[in-house]
Design an enzyme around this catalytic site. Structure first.
Site, PDB file in Angstrom:
ATOM      1  N   HIS A   1      -4.157  15.309 -37.048  1.00 13.25           N
ATOM      2  CA  HIS A   1      -4.445  16.582 -36.188  1.00 13.25           C
ATOM      3  C   HIS A   1      -3.024  16.553 -35.251  1.00 13.25           C
ATOM      4  CE1 HIS A   1      -8.476  16.995 -37.745  1.00 13.25           C
ATOM      5  NE2 HIS A   1      -8.449  15.702 -37.603  1.00 13.25           N
TER       6      HIS A   1
ATOM      7  N   GLY B   1       0.727  -1.306  -0.109  1.00 16.87           N
ATOM      8  CA  GLY B   1      -0.061   0.023   0.164  1.00 16.87           C
ATOM      9  C   GLY B   1       0.770   1.376  -0.050  1.00 16.87           C
TER      10      GLY B   1
END
Ligand code: F6R
Length: 599
Positions: free
Chosen positions: A494, A98
């Site tokens: 683009h 964690g």
């Protein structure tokens, strides 16, 4: 990420090492164990894969009855020995999975109080905090509980306390943890898969429920719950022996396995049909996932909107809850995850549940947290996926979405019955089509030889093949470390077109589709900029450009509906071969872990 394990047993070292082997998918930067031997804690930590720890223990065996172990995926600090777990302070040794978010503040506070830190990790504050409270004469339980009040973040912790106390404790907050009692020992692990064969009864503790494992068995020791009985579940997880057989890697094995998986999808378990969902009532589906699972969700959007006429939103899980999505009545939120433990996806699930949204999981690991927490759980039946880069789980996720689309289209009568029938027939073609591609893997090797001589490349596709281009690029970078990006083919002009020259190949995913002619124009634009073109596509597109043999892979004639599933298989093989040509460990690529349990 990171795997933790703990045991109180005669066979503690074997149990820890065997368990860590099954947790290595969670990280393999370093590993270590601590054993309690006659009140003293002995620790060994090594960098690199678990084999290094095994070798070390063979050279110098360790004794004990209580033990904890860890396999690391580095978050704070490099993958060196100092940062490897367990971390120890005085008689307290800790393994952690964690992130302790406020560790810097805690570290400063403890340093001012005279504590000396050996690592750069966030985790090391935990044994220091517990030791600090022990030094103030608090009991072990009280010291741990006080430390937990100080800590902010996510954690699964196994805490070994030596001296007169000699206890093992476990506690979690938003990180996976399972506890077990067997006939010969007591166990804890990040994943039920890692538990000892003796672990017949299992328990998933709630957040911040402190558990003690010791001479008196397993006990809760939070004030309110202290002494209350634990209601165990039966451990039904079969201990499957997974090995790669004669294959060069798990990744190769798992790609090939897709043939048999699709046979069973078609002929055994096609009954899994989502009829428990009232699709007629739904006005929106939100699909939330990360990485490869997100690309499966993105294909599903095309399918569900086109054939079932349902409005679908697709979100990357790490963005979902922070963009404050508006959840409507009659909305279904679907969480897609191979591991079922991905922290961002789990947090997104909690967000949707808090808003009273109906939730569904498409998950591979049926015992995982997401699988346990959703309202409707659908297992994707891919079987254990060991290769860190996801392959078969992706196509199984797609298969499940395809079935969902058929059920939704049926209920909503959004397409003619002939089209619906045709979609079912198309699906049945998958096993043979996948097999035919795998039989041509030599041709894909030729492409890999060419492509792997470039350092950067762009993948393009249109429509439902655009997420497949993204998945192809992701797979390639994960296992070969070549730089690949993907764009919807129409987007190339683009901006990304500025990158094109003779050093920037474009890999085009082009099965037969109603957009083939538009895609041909996009390829022309790239070719005009001297970009080397590689095509994985329909005969017509391949022929159109008259490319050399080592630049094309001709896809079989596939119905448009199933083209995403078929087109990804050569891309998986392409990534595998590029990785192998580059001499990489394709099963355990650097910096990755199979289960991403930190945000
Ligand atoms: C890529 C890969 C990752 C995972 C992602 C989500 O090959 O494996 O991108 O797809 O970390 O993981 P799960 O599906 O377990 O939630």
């Amino acid at each position: 990420m990171c795997g933790i394990i703990g045991a109180v047993s005669e066979q503690v070292t074997n149990t820890l090492i065997e368990g860590l082997g099954k947790l290595e998918y969670r990280g393999y930067d370093s590993s270590g164990i601590s054993l309690l031997n006659k009140k003293e804690i002995e620790t060994v930590k090594v960098t690199g894969k678990l084999i290094n720890l095994k070798n070390r223990l063979e050279e110098k065996p360790m004794q004990g009855y209580f033990g904890i172990g860890h396999t690391r995926w580095a978050t704070h600090g490099q993958a060196n020995q100092e940062n490897a777990h367990p971390h120890q302070c005085g008689k307290v040794s800790v393994v952690h999975n964690g992130i302790i978010e406020n560790y810097l503040m805690l570290k400063e506070r403890l340093t001012r109080q005279g504590h000396h830190f050996c690592s750069e990790t966030d985790s090391e504050v935990v044994p220091h905090l517990i030791n600090h409270y022990l030094s103030l004469d608090f009991s072990c339980e009280e010291a741990i509980n006080r430390a937990l009040i100080d800590i902010e973040g996510s954690y699964a912790l196994a805490i070994l306390i030596g001296g007169d106390h000699s206890q093992l404790y476990a506690v979690k907050n938003e990180s996976p943890l399972v506890i077990s009692e067997g006939n010969e020992g007591l166990y804890i692990a990040s994943d039920v898969l890692a538990l000892d064969a003796d672990a017949t009864k299992i328990y998933y503790p709630k957040n911040n429920e402190l558990i003690r494992l010791g001479q008196n068995g397993i006990n809760r020791c939070n004030k309110k719950k202290s002494g209350t009985k634990i209601h165990y579940l039966k451990n039904t997880k079969k201990r499957v022996c997974v090995d790669k057989g004669s294959h060069t890697s798990f990744m190769e094995k798992e790609i090939i396995e897709q043939i048999s998986l699709f046979k069973s999808f078609c002929f055994d378990s096609f009954n899994e049909n989502f009829s428990n969902v009232d699709f007629k009532k739904l006005n929106k589906i939100s699909i939330v996932a990360c990485g490869t699972s997100f690309y499966a969700a993105s294909v599903a959007k095309y399918w569900l909107e086109k054939y079932a006429h349902i409005n679908v939103d697709v979100d990357i899980a790490s963005e979902y809850r922070y963009r404050s999505p508006i959840i409507n009545d009659n909305e279904l939120a679907i969480f897609v995850s191979q591991s079922g433990e991905t922290a961002d996806t789990l947090a997104a699930l909690h967000y949707a549940k808090a808003k009273n949204c109906q939730t569904m999981g498409l998950v591979n690991v049926a015992t995982s947290t997401i699988a346990r927490e959703v309202d409707f759980m659908h297992e994707i039946h891919a079987g254990p996926e060991i290769g860190v880069a996801s392959t078969k789980a992706f196509t199984c996720q797609l298969a499940m979405f395809y079935k969902m689309m058929i059920e939704a289209a049926k209920q909503r009568t959004s397409i003619d019955s002939e089209i619906l029938y045709q979609l079912k027939i198309d699906f049945l073609k998958l096993p043979n089509l996948i097999e035919s591609i795998i039989k041509c893997s030599l041709q894909i090797k030729l492409l890999a030889q060419q492509l792997s001589s470039y350092e950067n490349m762009i993948f393009i596709g249109r429509g439902a093949l655009s997420p497949i281009a993204s998945e192809g690029a992701l797979k390639l970078k994960e296992v070969s470390y070549l730089h690949a990006e993907a764009y919807a083919a129409g987007e190339l002009k683009h901006g990304p077109i500025a990158l094109l020259d003779e050093h920037m190949p474009v890999v085009v995913i082009a099965p037969k589709s109603e957009l083939t002619d538009k895609l041909i124009s996009n390829i022309q634009e790239a070719k005009a900029r001297r970009a080397p073109i590689f095509i994985i596509g329909d005969r017509k597109v391949c022929k159109h450009f008259g490319l050399l043999k080592n630049h094309v892979f001709e896809l079989p004639d596939v119905p448009e509906s199933i083209a995403p599933i078929i087109s990804v298989v050569p891309l998986q093989l392409l990534a595998l071969y590029c990785g192998q040509l580059k001499g990489k460990n394709v099963d355990q690529p650097r910096n990755l872990a199979k289960s991403v349990t930190v945000e």
